[in-house]
Design a protein around this motif. Structure first.
Motif, short mmCIF file in Angstrom:
data_model
loop_
_atom_site.label_atom_id
_atom_site.label_comp_id
_atom_site.label_asym_id
_atom_site.label_seq_id
_atom_site.Cartn_x
_atom_site.Cartn_y
_atom_site.Cartn_z
N SER A 178 14.59 -55.91 10.47
CA SER A 178 13.18 -55.78 10.80
C SER A 178 13.01 -55.41 12.27
O SER A 178 13.90 -55.64 13.10
N TYR A 179 11.86 -54.85 12.58
CA TYR A 179 11.58 -54.51 13.98
C TYR A 179 11.55 -55.77 14.83
O TYR A 179 12.00 -55.77 15.98
N GLN A 180 11.06 -56.87 14.25
CA GLN A 180 11.03 -58.14 14.99
C GLN A 180 12.45 -58.59 15.34
O GLN A 180 12.72 -59.00 16.47
N GLN A 211 15.73 -50.65 6.95
CA GLN A 211 16.18 -50.31 5.61
C GLN A 211 15.34 -49.19 5.00
O GLN A 211 15.74 -48.58 4.01
N ASP A 212 14.18 -48.90 5.59
CA ASP A 212 13.33 -47.80 5.12
C ASP A 212 13.48 -46.54 5.97
O ASP A 212 12.73 -45.58 5.77
N LYS A 268 12.35 -64.33 11.44
CA LYS A 268 12.56 -64.56 10.02
C LYS A 268 13.86 -63.92 9.56
O LYS A 268 14.22 -62.82 9.98
N GLN A 297 21.48 -51.62 14.82
CA GLN A 297 20.23 -51.07 15.33
C GLN A 297 20.57 -50.12 16.49
O GLN A 297 21.55 -50.33 17.20
N ASP A 350 8.73 -50.35 9.99
CA ASP A 350 8.76 -51.80 10.17
C ASP A 350 10.14 -52.39 9.94
O ASP A 350 10.45 -53.45 10.49
N ASN A 351 10.95 -51.74 9.11
CA ASN A 351 12.27 -52.27 8.79
C ASN A 351 13.24 -51.10 8.68
O ASN A 351 12.93 -50.09 8.04
N GLU A 355 15.48 -62.05 6.75
CA GLU A 355 15.01 -61.26 5.60
C GLU A 355 15.90 -60.04 5.44
O GLU A 355 16.63 -59.66 6.36
N ASP A 359 24.33 -58.42 10.88
CA ASP A 359 24.00 -57.71 9.66
C ASP A 359 25.25 -57.43 8.83
O ASP A 359 26.23 -56.89 9.33
N TRP A 408 14.27 -46.83 18.54
CA TRP A 408 14.04 -47.33 17.18
C TRP A 408 13.95 -46.10 16.28
O TRP A 408 13.61 -45.01 16.74
#
Length: 853
Positions: free
Chosen positions: A32-34, A392-393, A26, A159, A389-390, A28, A82, A332
């Motif tokens: 994201s971790y995905q 950005q956090d 996705k 990342q 999970d992301n 977004e 990104d 991560w």
């Protein structure tokens, strides 16, 4: 069995990689971790070639270009690069030599599969660099990209497990000095500008790529067989003379120790560092361009022992990162704590070697335990290892648990394994994952080979769950001798669990003491060796300072607390008494304030005196009501001033003077301080520098309703432009006019006015001073509403420091009600930010029970 396990693992990895390539990722905001998992599975061999043109006017655009070359193993779906900027910042995109439409979607430049191919690809981008993480000032600039801010400046794969080489060209105004990750190859003058070319960097994650440029003084010295470069903007000749040699020596000491302990030579091509005025952090570990807060490096002859140790520890911390975090990087950012725990842990080992085990043990206790307890005792306590999970956090993961509880955990782990086995495991880990990425589970797997303990179960409690244990005891007597002694531990909150750990308890007698080692590996432990001992005067729990948790405080110790010969035992007792006061056990705030006030006249250890005076200030402002505080002010001022006069050690005198400056309220003390400031005549034996007089001027202005020009007078005394600018920024927060203060607070709602985060938090602490709270409570709802934006736009520590500066001294029912109302109004609030709020307001919550029940 081993062959079957290896085959199964290989098939699992292959299926995961295939899944990552086939599953549609996705598009977004954030990373994201995905997305990170997918990109890691298909992208390799990344090379960034970057060119930034920095104009003399800080508001002018920074035009830039880059080339990204990389290998792709799959082109089954669009490639996301990104870039968190407006589409207007992207001027041109060429993909493998062909013009491509600019498709910027949800913070990503999207490249369609038809423009890509398996194997080597090259993307060239012309763009305007984003400003938010370039920290632009009138005559200097520095890039700070941790944890996910590289994407706010230039297009990249932002990342940590996509390491790359960075080939940098930097064009700056003429006369500027520069520093970056790679070695500076040459410079070319072009009229009013200079272009610098750097060698290709070592392999780095994007958050470690950095550079600085500006009007700096450039110093080069040899550290061993390497040339080290140091840029700074300090202008005080005394600080420069007294600090420069020590700064280089501290780097040499740290590098030498770490090379020996790890068995790995310094892992990067160069040693370089820069002192930045009002830097957001203590330091940041970019290889070849370590950034430090300048005020932490440059000290004068009035520096206390603690300040000198802190500088050495800071330098050792950032140098440790060269091995832990920079050479071996977390996979991560949920494991960001790994690099920080090792940096702190190894820095402490450097301190131990340089200053001896006694100083090390005392500093370790004071540096880590109160700060860790300050989070772990709160309803917002977080585990050391957290879910993310992301990216950005990621900034919300930072805090005192990873910086202070984690080193305590690691020290317990070393005690559990034995120092030699622990070192063997860490060396194997560093060599196996050098210049790559690793997880905490990777490290535990290696350490388990060198330990007889089940580290996986141990890890669940210490690393994966929050909180601390509460210890209690039962002691039975047969006549005048101990017949039975039992220690228990239970979680302060949360599910039932046990923290396996070792510590000492001591039985104190009139002329001797008896120490007992406790291996607290169960919920209930009977110390059979204590049986038969004579009844003591009192018991010291955690007397060697190694144990973690809320330990009992024997009230019989209060009358003899300051007679203890060991500074470490006194410090452990001070911490235990304060923590129990907060928990409502054994002693009340006013009683503890009275006890600690007695101690300042007799405590001679500098670090302990700093701890005591810090606790005195906390209790005085947070757990004593205003009316009572006014009644106590004169006696506390008198006690501090008298202790200062009687003290013979200059550093101790300065600690007492700072405490006096913080707590004073009476007209007599105000006149005393004003005279000292005005005439620049400090008390005998106290050395004050420009920063001290500035701090005094701010304190006098805060506590005075008549002296309105003192800050302007202090500004006229200052010659350093950076320190002048800071004082100018703080002035409105100290204004006697509430309209001016309101306007200042409202200005902070705009991001551009929050760029100097250290200035902002200092201003907020004055704005929300206990003396201003009747007028400043109205700021609290908006302050809470801004936290999410602070997290999005500020650096990693800003949400925590923002909240701490605002709520640090509040105690009123009204303020606590505002916090409760905000949380009730936002039931789905970001859970990590909610934890930050609960952490920052924990003393406010406890004050309700201490003061109003």
């Amino acid at each position: 069995m081993k062959a079957i396990c290896k085959t199964t693992l290989l098939l699992l990895c292959l299926s995961t990689a295939i899944y990552a390539q086939q599953k549609s990722v996705k598009i977004e905001p954030g990373v994201s971790y995905q997305l990170a998992t997918y990109r890691h599975s298909v992208i390799s061999n990344i090379q960034y070639t970057l060119d930034f043109n920095v104009p003399a006017v800080k508001t002018a655009d920074i035009n830039a270009s880059e080339s990204i070359s990389f290998n792709l193993s799959s082109v089954s779906q669009p490639l996301q690069i990104d870039f968190k900027q407006n589409v207007s910042n992207v001027k041109q995109v060429l993909v493998n030599g062909a013009q491509s439409a600019v498709n910027l979607k949800y913070e990503h430049l999207v490249i369609e599969p038809q423009h890509l191919h398996k194997g080597l690809n090259n993307i060239v981008i012309q763009f305007i660099a984003g400003n938010s993480s370039l920290n632009r000032n009138d005559d200097f600039i520095y890039a700070l990209f941790v944890p996910d801010r590289a994407r706010t400046v230039f297009p990249c794969f932002d990342q940590p497990d996509l390491k790359a080489n960075f080939l940098l060209t930097l064009t700056t105004p003429g006369g500027w000095s520069v520093l970056a990750n790679g070695i500076k190859k040459d410079s070319v003058n072009k009229g009013q500008q200079t272009t610098f070319h750097f060698a290709n960097s070592d392999k780095l994650p994007t958050y470690l790529f950095s550079f600085t440029a500006g009007k700096y003084t450039d110093i080069k010295r040899m550290i061993g067989d390497r040339q080290a470069e140091f840029l700074h903007r300090e202008t005080d000749p005394v600080k420069i003379k007294l600090s420069t040699d020590s700064i280089f020596q501290a780097h040499e000491n740290a590098i030498s120790f770490l090379e020996e302990w790890t068995g790995i030579p310094f892992p990067f091509q160069k040693v370089g560092f820069v002192g930045i005025p009002d830097f957001q952090f203590g330091g940041m570990e970019h290889p070849g361009e370590v950034q430090y807060k300048a005020s932490s490096l440059f000290l004068d002859d009035g520096a206390t022992k603690d300040m000198l140790i802190a500088r050495s520890n800071l330098i050792s911390h950032e140098t440790s990162h060269m091995w832990f975090g920079d050479m071996v990087t977390m996979e991560w950012f949920n494991d960001v704590w790994m690099k920080e725990v090792f940096a702190n842990f190894m820095a402490d080992k450097v301190t131990e070697k340089l200053m001896g085990s006694e100083t090390f043990n005392l500093k370790f206790l004071q540096d880590h335990y109160p700060a860790a307890y300050g989070v772990d005792r709160t309803p917002g306590a977080n585990p050391i290892r957290q879910q993310l999970d992301n990216l950005q956090d990621a900034g919300s993961l930072y805090g005192n648990i990873i910086y202070h509880k984690a080193p305590i955990m690691m020290r317990q782990l070393e005690l559990l394994m034995g120092a030699a086995n622990f070192q063997k495991g860490i060396r194997e880990y560093l060599k196996k994952y050098a210049y790559g990425n690793a997880t905490w589970n990777d490290l535990i797997a290696i350490l388990s080979k060198y330990s007889k303990t089940d580290l996986y179960n141990w890890n669940k409690v210490w690393v994966n769950l929050p909180g601390r244990p509460v210890f209690n005891y039962k002691m039975d007597y047969n006549r005048n001798k101990i017949s039975r002694f039992v220690l228990t531990q239970a979680p302060e909150t949360g599910p039932k669990r046990i923290w396996p750990q070792v510590f000492d308890i001591s039985l104190i007698y009139s002329s001797y003491r008896k120490d007992f080692k406790v291996n607290m590996d169960k919920g209930i432990v009977q110390l059979k060796e204590v049986a038969g001992s004579e009844k003591p005067l009192f018991i010291l729990f955690n007397s060697n300072g190694l144990g973690y948790g809320l330990f009992p405080t024997d009230k019989n110790s209060f009358s003899r607390l300051f007679d203890l010969q060991s500074p470490l035992q006194r410090a452990s007792s001070y911490i235990g008494a304060y923590e129990n006061m907060l928990a409502g056990r054994y002693i009340k705030p006013d009683e503890l304030l009275t006890l600690f006030t007695k101690g300042i006249a007799v405590e001679k250890d500098e670090m302990n005196l700093r701890l005591l005076t810090g606790y005195i200030q906390n209790i005085y402002w947070e757990f004593i009501l205003s009316a009572t505080r006014q009644q106590m002010a004169a006696s506390l001022e008198s006690a501090l001033w008298e202790a200062l006069q009687q003290e013979t050690l200059p550093n101790n005198k300065k600690i007492l003077f700072r405490a006096y400056q913080d707590v004073y309220l009476t007209p007599g003390a105000r006149a005393n301080l004003y005279k000292i400031w005005q005439q620049k005549q400090p008390p005998a034996g106290v050395k004050l520098n420009e920063d001290d007089y500035t701090s005094m001027a701010l304190s006098i202005a805060l506590k005075s309703d008549t002296i309105t020009s003192i800050i302007k007078q202090q500004e006229a005394r200052i010659t350093n432009v950076d320190r002048k600018n800071r004082l100018e920024f703080l002035m409105p927060a100290l204004s006697l006019d509430p309209v001016v203060r309101d306007a200042f607070f409202n200005s902070l709602q705009q991001q551009k006015n929050r760029q100097k985060e250290a200035w902002v938090t200092t201003a907020l602490s004055y704005l929300n001073s206990p003396l201003r709270q009747p007028a400043s409570t109205k700021y609290l709802p908006k302050s809470l509403e801004l936290v999410e934006e602070i997290q999005r736009t500020g650096d990693v520590f800003f949400p925590q420091s923002w909240l701490g500066a605002i709520f640090g001294n509040y105690q009123s029912k009204e303020a606590w009600q505002m916090v409760k109302d905000f949380l009730q109004k936002h039931p789905n609030y970001n859970p990590k930010l909610k934890d930050k709020i609960l952490q920052a307001t924990d003393n406010l919550y406890r004050a309700q029970k201490q003061l109003y029940n």
